[in-house]
Write a protein that holds these residues in place. Structure first.
Motif, short mmCIF file in Angstrom:
data_model
loop_
_atom_site.label_atom_id
_atom_site.label_comp_id
_atom_site.label_asym_id
_atom_site.label_seq_id
_atom_site.Cartn_x
_atom_site.Cartn_y
_atom_site.Cartn_z
N HIS A 194 -12.43 15.00 -7.19
CA HIS A 194 -12.94 16.47 -7.66
C HIS A 194 -11.87 17.26 -6.98
CE1 HIS A 194 -14.70 15.08 -3.81
NE2 HIS A 194 -14.87 16.36 -3.44
N HIS A 195 -11.31 16.98 -6.10
CA HIS A 195 -10.32 18.17 -5.61
C HIS A 195 -8.94 18.03 -6.37
CE1 HIS A 195 -12.89 19.78 -2.43
NE2 HIS A 195 -12.90 18.54 -2.01
N VAL A 196 -8.66 16.69 -6.61
CA VAL A 196 -7.51 16.56 -7.20
C VAL A 196 -7.14 17.04 -8.68
CG1 VAL A 196 -5.69 14.70 -7.90
CG2 VAL A 196 -6.61 14.68 -5.69
N TYR A 197 -8.35 16.46 -9.52
CA TYR A 197 -8.37 16.92 -10.89
C TYR A 197 -8.81 18.21 -11.19
CZ TYR A 197 -7.19 12.10 -12.11
OH TYR A 197 -6.51 11.02 -12.40
N GLN A 198 -9.06 18.95 -10.24
CA GLN A 198 -9.39 20.60 -10.66
C GLN A 198 -8.12 21.40 -10.66
OE1 GLN A 198 -12.31 21.96 -8.19
NE2 GLN A 198 -10.69 22.25 -6.49
N HIS A 199 -6.80 20.80 -10.08
CA HIS A 199 -5.67 21.17 -10.31
C HIS A 199 -4.68 20.48 -11.26
CE1 HIS A 199 -6.82 23.98 -7.15
NE2 HIS A 199 -7.36 22.84 -6.50
N VAL A 201 -6.16 4.34 -6.70
CA VAL A 201 -7.50 4.73 -6.13
C VAL A 201 -7.09 6.12 -5.92
CG1 VAL A 201 -9.30 4.61 -4.29
CG2 VAL A 201 -7.99 2.64 -5.29
N VAL A 202 -8.01 7.13 -6.20
CA VAL A 202 -7.69 8.52 -5.86
C VAL A 202 -9.14 8.88 -5.38
CG1 VAL A 202 -7.55 11.04 -6.86
CG2 VAL A 202 -6.45 8.88 -8.12
N ASP A 203 -8.79 9.23 -4.07
CA ASP A 203 -9.92 9.58 -3.12
C ASP A 203 -10.15 11.24 -3.30
OD1 ASP A 203 -12.23 9.51 -1.49
OD2 ASP A 203 -10.93 9.54 0.34
N LEU A 225 -9.22 3.85 -10.10
CA LEU A 225 -10.70 4.04 -9.22
C LEU A 225 -10.68 5.30 -8.66
CD1 LEU A 225 -13.39 3.21 -8.34
CD2 LEU A 225 -12.25 2.30 -6.35
N LEU A 226 -11.46 6.42 -9.40
CA LEU A 226 -11.51 7.73 -8.91
C LEU A 226 -12.88 7.92 -8.31
CD1 LEU A 226 -10.38 9.55 -12.38
CD2 LEU A 226 -9.16 8.53 -10.54
N LEU A 227 -12.75 8.37 -7.00
CA LEU A 227 -13.68 8.53 -6.03
C LEU A 227 -14.19 10.27 -6.10
CD1 LEU A 227 -12.58 5.93 -3.16
CD2 LEU A 227 -14.27 5.56 -5.15
N SER A 228 -15.27 10.41 -6.38
CA SER A 228 -15.46 11.89 -6.76
C SER A 228 -16.82 12.40 -6.26
CB SER A 228 -15.13 12.18 -8.09
OG SER A 228 -15.32 13.69 -8.20
N LEU A 235 0.81 -1.09 -0.09
CA LEU A 235 0.12 0.16 0.01
C LEU A 235 0.85 1.16 -0.15
CD1 LEU A 235 -2.59 -1.04 2.82
CD2 LEU A 235 -3.02 -1.16 0.29
N HIS A 236 0.61 2.05 -0.87
CA HIS A 236 1.24 3.35 -1.05
C HIS A 236 0.10 4.32 -0.99
CE1 HIS A 236 4.87 1.09 -3.08
NE2 HIS A 236 4.83 0.78 -2.04
N ILE A 237 0.65 5.60 -0.23
CA ILE A 237 -0.34 6.57 -0.24
C ILE A 237 0.31 7.93 -0.74
CG2 ILE A 237 -1.60 8.04 1.41
CD1 ILE A 237 -1.36 5.65 3.41
N LEU A 238 -0.22 8.72 -1.73
CA LEU A 238 0.30 9.83 -2.21
C LEU A 238 -0.66 10.99 -1.66
CD1 LEU A 238 2.12 11.05 -4.57
CD2 LEU A 238 0.31 11.03 -5.88
N SER A 239 -0.16 11.71 -0.97
CA SER A 239 -0.50 12.97 -0.08
C SER A 239 0.24 13.89 0.07
CB SER A 239 -1.24 12.39 1.26
OG SER A 239 -0.28 12.02 2.10
N LYS A 240 -0.24 15.24 0.76
CA LYS A 240 0.31 16.36 0.93
C LYS A 240 0.96 15.98 2.38
CE LYS A 240 -2.65 19.66 -0.84
NZ LYS A 240 -3.74 20.89 -0.46
#
Length: 131
Positions: free
Chosen positions: A75-80, A70-72, A96-99, A28-33
């Protein structure tokens, strides 16, 4: 959220023993700020077991073709554009894009990845016991 997912997987997959838990978490890898950061830069993290599940930043980004990404809160990620480019720099055959576009802060239509199947959920239950 990543720590919760790691714990949830260990419980629901009935993973027992430190070596098995470590093996599961290593996948499991997590991409985040970064935590407590005002920056928009995304960092890749992993889950590690040290008496409990903790999150740790990678020293170097691993070269991995992921089984699924999986992108949780997509809607916040893809607007930038810069966040979108960062996410799409990773490779996977399954996304899997959760939006929830109604929670987006932009008035523009958000452009997600091309050629993806879109499933619209029309009934939302925000009460965990009911799920």
């Amino acid at each position: 959220l990543g720590i919760f997912i790691g714990k949830w997987l260990c419980i629901h997959l009935k993973v027992q023993g430190n070596s098995k838990v470590k093996k599961l978490l290593s996948r499991l890898h997590i991409l985040s700020k970064p935590l407590n950061s005002q920056s928009d830069t995304l960092k890749l993290h992993r889950l590690v077991l040290k008496n409990e599940i903790k999150i740790s930043e990678f020293n170097e980004t691993p070269n991995v073709n992921y089984a699924m990404i999986v992108v949780d809160e997509a809607h916040h990620v893809y607007q930038h554009q810069h966040l979108r480019e960062c996410i799409e720099s990773f490779e996977s055959d399954r996304w899997l894009l959760l939006s929830d576009d109604s929670q987006s802060t932009t008035t523009n239509k958000i452009q997600y990845q091309e050629g993806e199947f879109l499933a619209r959920l029309t009934q939302v239950v925000r009460n965990t016991p009911r799920v």
